[in-house]
Structure formats: C-alpha cells, structure tokens
Design a protein around this motif. Structure first.
Motif, short mmCIF file in Angstrom:
data_model
loop_
_atom_site.label_atom_id
_atom_site.label_comp_id
_atom_site.label_asym_id
_atom_site.label_seq_id
_atom_site.Cartn_x
_atom_site.Cartn_y
_atom_site.Cartn_z
N SER A 47 74.31 80.35 142.05
CA SER A 47 74.22 81.47 141.12
C SER A 47 75.36 81.40 140.09
CB SER A 47 74.27 82.78 141.90
OG SER A 47 74.27 83.86 141.01
N ARG A 82 74.51 79.26 131.57
CA ARG A 82 74.04 80.21 130.56
C ARG A 82 75.18 80.59 129.61
NH1 ARG A 82 71.24 82.23 135.02
NH2 ARG A 82 72.77 83.88 135.36
N LEU A 83 76.36 80.81 130.15
CA LEU A 83 77.52 81.16 129.33
C LEU A 83 77.87 80.01 128.38
CD1 LEU A 83 79.80 83.09 128.63
CD2 LEU A 83 81.13 82.07 130.49
N SER A 132 75.06 80.81 136.08
CA SER A 132 75.70 81.72 135.13
C SER A 132 76.62 80.96 134.19
CB SER A 132 76.51 82.79 135.88
OG SER A 132 75.65 83.62 136.62
#
Length: 80
Positions: free
Chosen positions: A10, A17-18, A14
C-alpha cells in the motif's frame, strides 16, 4: 505473512502515485517557465521599440539633425 506485506504494498503504491503527481507538477512548472521566457522576450522587444521611438524623436529635432550633418561633413572632409 501476507498481512505484513499488505501495508508495504500500500505504501509502495502510494509512493508511485505521489511520484506521478510530482512529475506532472514539474512538467507544468517547466511549461510555465517557457512562457516566462516568452514574456521576457516581449518585454525586451517593447523596450527596444520604446528606445527606437526616443531616437526618432531626438532625430527630428532640427538642432540634433544639424549637429549630425556637420559631424558627417567634417568626417568626410577629413577623409578626403
């Protein structure tokens, strides 16, 4: 054990995506920078046109024109 890996996956997702968002923001800033360069050129051109206008106004002055004609005549007489 898969329970322990789930938060790691996870966090990795993340982070990806960042990273994508940061790269997109950098691309937008680079585009904005190119626009800034264009604006700088526009300001320089406007300043050059204003300077040319001042020179034209000065050259229309009879006193300045007479002085320049005399300067050119003196230079031609000295050369020839």
């Amino acid at each position: 054990m898969s329970h322990h890996l789930s938060p790691v996956r996870s966090i990795a997702a993340s982070a990806r995506r960042l990273r994508t968002r940061v790269l997109a923001a950098c691309d937008r800033l680079a585009d904005d920078e190119r626009g800034a360069v264009t604006a700088e050129y526009a300001i320089i051109i406007m300043a050059a046109v204003a300077f040319a206008g001042v020179l034209v106004a000065i050259m229309r002055s009879p006193e300045i024109r007479a002085m320049l004609v005399k300067l050119v005549e003196d230079a031609l007489n000295a050369a020839g």
